[in-house]
Design an enzyme around this catalytic site. Structure first.
Site, mmCIF file in Angstrom:
data_model
loop_
_atom_site.group_PDB
_atom_site.id
_atom_site.type_symbol
_atom_site.label_atom_id
_atom_site.label_comp_id
_atom_site.label_asym_id
_atom_site.label_seq_id
_atom_site.Cartn_x
_atom_site.Cartn_y
_atom_site.Cartn_z
ATOM 1 N N SER A 17 0.818 -1.225 0.000
ATOM 2 C CA SER A 17 0.000 0.000 0.000
ATOM 3 C C SER A 17 0.844 1.263 0.000
ATOM 4 O O SER A 17 0.447 2.278 -0.571
ATOM 5 C CB SER A 17 -0.936 -0.004 1.213
ATOM 6 O OG SER A 17 -0.204 -0.170 2.414
ATOM 7 N N ASP A 66 -4.197 -9.749 6.624
ATOM 8 C CA ASP A 66 -3.179 -9.615 7.669
ATOM 9 C C ASP A 66 -2.138 -10.712 7.459
ATOM 10 O O ASP A 66 -2.477 -11.902 7.482
ATOM 11 C CB ASP A 66 -3.876 -9.767 9.034
ATOM 12 C CG ASP A 66 -2.940 -9.549 10.199
ATOM 13 O OD1 ASP A 66 -1.710 -9.683 10.030
ATOM 14 O OD2 ASP A 66 -3.448 -9.259 11.293
ATOM 15 N N VAL A 67 -0.872 -10.329 7.273
ATOM 16 C CA VAL A 67 0.151 -11.346 6.967
ATOM 17 C C VAL A 67 0.383 -12.335 8.113
ATOM 18 O O VAL A 67 0.954 -13.397 7.894
ATOM 19 C CB VAL A 67 1.515 -10.724 6.551
ATOM 20 C CG1 VAL A 67 1.433 -10.004 5.235
ATOM 21 C CG2 VAL A 67 2.105 -9.852 7.652
ATOM 22 N N ASN A 93 7.233 -8.309 1.682
ATOM 23 C CA ASN A 93 7.733 -6.984 2.045
ATOM 24 C C ASN A 93 7.143 -6.444 3.358
ATOM 25 O O ASN A 93 7.784 -5.657 4.032
ATOM 26 C CB ASN A 93 7.417 -6.011 0.893
ATOM 27 C CG ASN A 93 7.475 -4.573 1.336
ATOM 28 O OD1 ASN A 93 8.547 -3.976 1.418
ATOM 29 N ND2 ASN A 93 6.314 -3.988 1.655
ATOM 30 N N SER A 145 16.759 -6.653 6.183
ATOM 31 C CA SER A 145 17.308 -5.337 6.521
ATOM 32 C C SER A 145 18.783 -5.520 6.852
ATOM 33 O O SER A 145 19.184 -6.596 7.325
ATOM 34 C CB SER A 145 16.589 -4.783 7.752
ATOM 35 O OG SER A 145 17.333 -3.746 8.350
ATOM 36 N N TYR A 158 13.314 -6.561 16.030
ATOM 37 C CA TYR A 158 13.357 -6.321 14.577
ATOM 38 C C TYR A 158 14.559 -7.048 13.944
ATOM 39 O O TYR A 158 14.411 -7.746 12.936
ATOM 40 C CB TYR A 158 13.449 -4.811 14.339
ATOM 41 C CG TYR A 158 13.421 -4.383 12.890
ATOM 42 C CD1 TYR A 158 12.213 -4.263 12.212
ATOM 43 C CD2 TYR A 158 14.595 -4.083 12.206
ATOM 44 C CE1 TYR A 158 12.184 -3.853 10.879
ATOM 45 C CE2 TYR A 158 14.578 -3.674 10.884
ATOM 46 C CZ TYR A 158 13.364 -3.557 10.221
ATOM 47 O OH TYR A 158 13.342 -3.158 8.908
ATOM 48 N N ALA A 160 16.230 -9.591 15.089
ATOM 49 C CA ALA A 160 16.044 -11.045 15.152
ATOM 50 C C ALA A 160 15.084 -11.507 14.061
ATOM 51 O O ALA A 160 15.309 -12.528 13.405
ATOM 52 C CB ALA A 160 15.508 -11.448 16.528
ATOM 53 N N LYS A 162 14.539 -10.062 11.200
ATOM 54 C CA LYS A 162 15.160 -9.895 9.879
ATOM 55 C C LYS A 162 16.291 -10.908 9.668
ATOM 56 O O LYS A 162 16.514 -11.372 8.549
ATOM 57 C CB LYS A 162 15.669 -8.460 9.707
ATOM 58 C CG LYS A 162 14.542 -7.415 9.676
ATOM 59 C CD LYS A 162 13.587 -7.656 8.511
ATOM 60 C CE LYS A 162 12.589 -6.546 8.310
ATOM 61 N NZ LYS A 162 11.682 -6.776 7.181
ATOM 62 N N ILE A 191 15.944 3.859 4.103
ATOM 63 C CA ILE A 191 15.177 4.215 2.899
ATOM 64 C C ILE A 191 14.065 5.178 3.318
ATOM 65 O O ILE A 191 13.416 4.975 4.355
ATOM 66 C CB ILE A 191 14.545 2.945 2.253
ATOM 67 C CG1 ILE A 191 15.613 1.874 1.946
ATOM 68 C CG2 ILE A 191 13.739 3.304 1.000
ATOM 69 C CD1 ILE A 191 16.611 2.207 0.866
HETATM 70 P P1 NDP Z 1 6.038 1.154 5.749
HETATM 71 O O1 NDP Z 1 5.721 1.286 7.200
HETATM 72 O O2 NDP Z 1 6.088 2.373 4.919
HETATM 73 O O3 NDP Z 1 5.045 0.102 5.075
HETATM 74 C C1 NDP Z 1 4.825 -1.148 5.673
HETATM 75 C C2 NDP Z 1 3.853 -1.935 4.841
HETATM 76 O O4 NDP Z 1 3.587 -3.180 5.493
HETATM 77 C C3 NDP Z 1 2.516 -1.239 4.655
HETATM 78 O O5 NDP Z 1 2.053 -1.492 3.345
HETATM 79 C C4 NDP Z 1 1.623 -1.938 5.666
HETATM 80 O O6 NDP Z 1 0.265 -1.942 5.282
HETATM 81 C C5 NDP Z 1 2.178 -3.351 5.629
HETATM 82 N N1 NDP Z 1 1.842 -4.111 6.812
HETATM 83 C C6 NDP Z 1 2.258 -3.898 8.079
HETATM 84 N N2 NDP Z 1 1.725 -4.828 8.890
HETATM 85 C C7 NDP Z 1 0.968 -5.644 8.115
HETATM 86 C C8 NDP Z 1 0.182 -6.795 8.368
HETATM 87 N N3 NDP Z 1 0.047 -7.320 9.594
HETATM 88 N N4 NDP Z 1 -0.441 -7.387 7.314
HETATM 89 C C9 NDP Z 1 -0.349 -6.884 6.070
HETATM 90 N N5 NDP Z 1 0.399 -5.785 5.772
HETATM 91 C C10 NDP Z 1 1.034 -5.180 6.789
HETATM 92 O O7 NDP Z 1 7.428 0.367 5.687
HETATM 93 P P2 NDP Z 1 8.623 0.417 4.617
HETATM 94 O O8 NDP Z 1 8.084 0.576 3.258
HETATM 95 O O9 NDP Z 1 9.638 1.343 5.134
HETATM 96 O O10 NDP Z 1 9.213 -1.056 4.813
HETATM 97 C C11 NDP Z 1 8.912 -2.131 3.947
HETATM 98 C C12 NDP Z 1 9.826 -3.288 4.305
HETATM 99 O O11 NDP Z 1 11.184 -2.880 4.167
HETATM 100 C C13 NDP Z 1 9.674 -3.773 5.746
HETATM 101 O O12 NDP Z 1 9.789 -5.165 5.802
HETATM 102 C C14 NDP Z 1 10.835 -3.109 6.442
HETATM 103 O O13 NDP Z 1 11.236 -3.812 7.590
HETATM 104 C C15 NDP Z 1 11.894 -3.140 5.364
HETATM 105 N N6 NDP Z 1 12.966 -2.186 5.547
HETATM 106 C C16 NDP Z 1 12.715 -0.832 5.523
HETATM 107 C C17 NDP Z 1 13.745 0.063 5.694
HETATM 108 C C18 NDP Z 1 13.555 1.535 5.679
HETATM 109 O O14 NDP Z 1 14.535 2.261 5.936
HETATM 110 N N7 NDP Z 1 12.387 2.043 5.350
HETATM 111 C C19 NDP Z 1 15.125 -0.405 5.910
HETATM 112 C C20 NDP Z 1 15.271 -1.832 5.887
HETATM 113 C C21 NDP Z 1 14.225 -2.683 5.713
HETATM 114 P P3 NDP Z 1 -0.783 -0.918 5.972
HETATM 115 O O15 NDP Z 1 -0.016 0.353 6.219
HETATM 116 O O16 NDP Z 1 -1.872 -0.796 5.002
HETATM 117 O O17 NDP Z 1 -1.161 -1.567 7.236
#
Ligand code: NDP
Length: 250
Positions: A17, A66-67, A93, A145, A158, A160, A162, A191
């Site tokens: 999203s 919900d994942v 993701n 990550s 987090y 652990a 990852k 990011i």
């Molecule tokens: P955001 O917080 O911007 O987005 C997270 C996404 O995960 C959203 O689409 C959210 O959906 C979804 N989500 C969260 N919980 C659930 C759930 N229970 N079921 C389904 N969907 C869920 O995160 P980022 O884009 O920053 O991160 C994306 C990935 O990259 C993550 O795994 C993060 O750990 C990893 N990452 C990010 C970094 C960064 O610097 N940004 C660095 C390293 C890794 P909704 O909002 O609709 O609930």
């Protein structure tokens, strides 16, 4: 990559999203794939991404799932398969952080991060495994990550989760390679997404100081590596972890 390398492939991106997941969904679509995304809260944002995917002439699907729930994963996989007629790509993701030093961390903080970040990956891999195995091909990319590689103060849960994703990736690579299924992990550094925008300024500045290339990464810079790993160009890569971090962790 932007050459229809993934034409007509069916893809699922969890947490598509917003942020990195949204960029991945759009990049896969730009390369020709039909893409289903799931989300938990951001319904309007998810529908907007699907609109953009459709504007490119691809099929798109947004599903509230919900994942942490295996039943939701099954439902999503079946919906994507029905809509696209095939399923070739899974990108795990979805992820959250709930930071606290270990002596202050609550059981809830530990459990929610492990459930979403690690069990979420298992749920979707498990849900596509039979399909990919039967068809004799499939690509899986898990978003880990750099903090899963090195650990981070205040992020024992987090990190652990990852690090767990990396173990999961390598084990499944060994199990599923003989079925022509490639599974890799991408490890972003800092990011620019909501996850980072909401972090305290001091934490952002400290992380920025570590980045050799001197700037925070963009979601699109993670997405292009994911698309590459899903393409034919990456057919001999499996069980690998690729950092996309501007040299943050060398
Ligand atoms: P955001 O917080 O911007 O987005 C997270 C996404 O995960 C959203 O689409 C959210 O959906 C979804 N989500 C969260 N919980 C659930 C759930 N229970 N079921 C389904 N969907 C869920 O995160 P980022 O884009 O920053 O991160 C994306 C990935 O990259 C993550 O795994 C993060 O750990 C990893 N990452 C990010 C970094 C960064 O610097 N940004 C660095 C390293 C890794 P909704 O909002 O609709 O609930």
């Amino acid at each position: 990559m932007n050459n229809m390398e993934l034409a007509n492939k069916g893809a699922i991106v969890t947490g598509g999203s917003v942020g990195i997941g949204a960029a991945i969904a759009l990049d896969l679509a730009r390369n020709g794939a039909n893409v289903a995304i799931n989300y938990r809260k951001h319904v309007d944002e998810a529908n907007k991404i699907v609109e953009e995917i459709k504007k490119m002439g691809r099929k798109g699907l947004a599903i509230q799932a919900d994942v942490t729930l295996y039943a939701d994963a099954e439902k999503m996989v079946q919906s994507a398969l029905k809509e696209f007629g095939r399923l070739d790509i899974l990108v795990n993701n979805a992820g959250i952080n709930q930071d606290a030093v270990v002596w202050k961390m609550t059981e809830e903080q530990w459990d929610s991060v492990m459930d979403i970040n690690l069990k979420g990956c298992f749920n979707y891999i498990r849900a596509v495994a039979g399909i990919f195995k039967a068809q004799g091909h499939g690509r899986i990319v898990n978003i880990t990550s750099i903090n899963g590689l090195r650990g981070k103060f205040g992020q024992s849960n987090y990190s652990a989760s990852k690090a767990g994703i990396i173990g999961l990736t390598k084990s499944v690579a060994r199990e599923m390679g003989k079925f022509n299924i490639n599974i890799n992990a991408v490890a972003p550094g800092l990011i620019e997404t909501d996850m980072v925008i909401n972090a305290p300024e001091e934490v952002r500045q400290k992380a920025l100081a570590e980045i050799v290339l001197g700037r925070i990464g963009k979601p699109e810079e993670v997405a292009s590596v994911v698309s590459f790993l899903c393409s034919e160009k990456a057919r001999h890569i499996t069980g690998e972890v690729i950092k996309v971090d501007g040299g943050q962790y060398i």
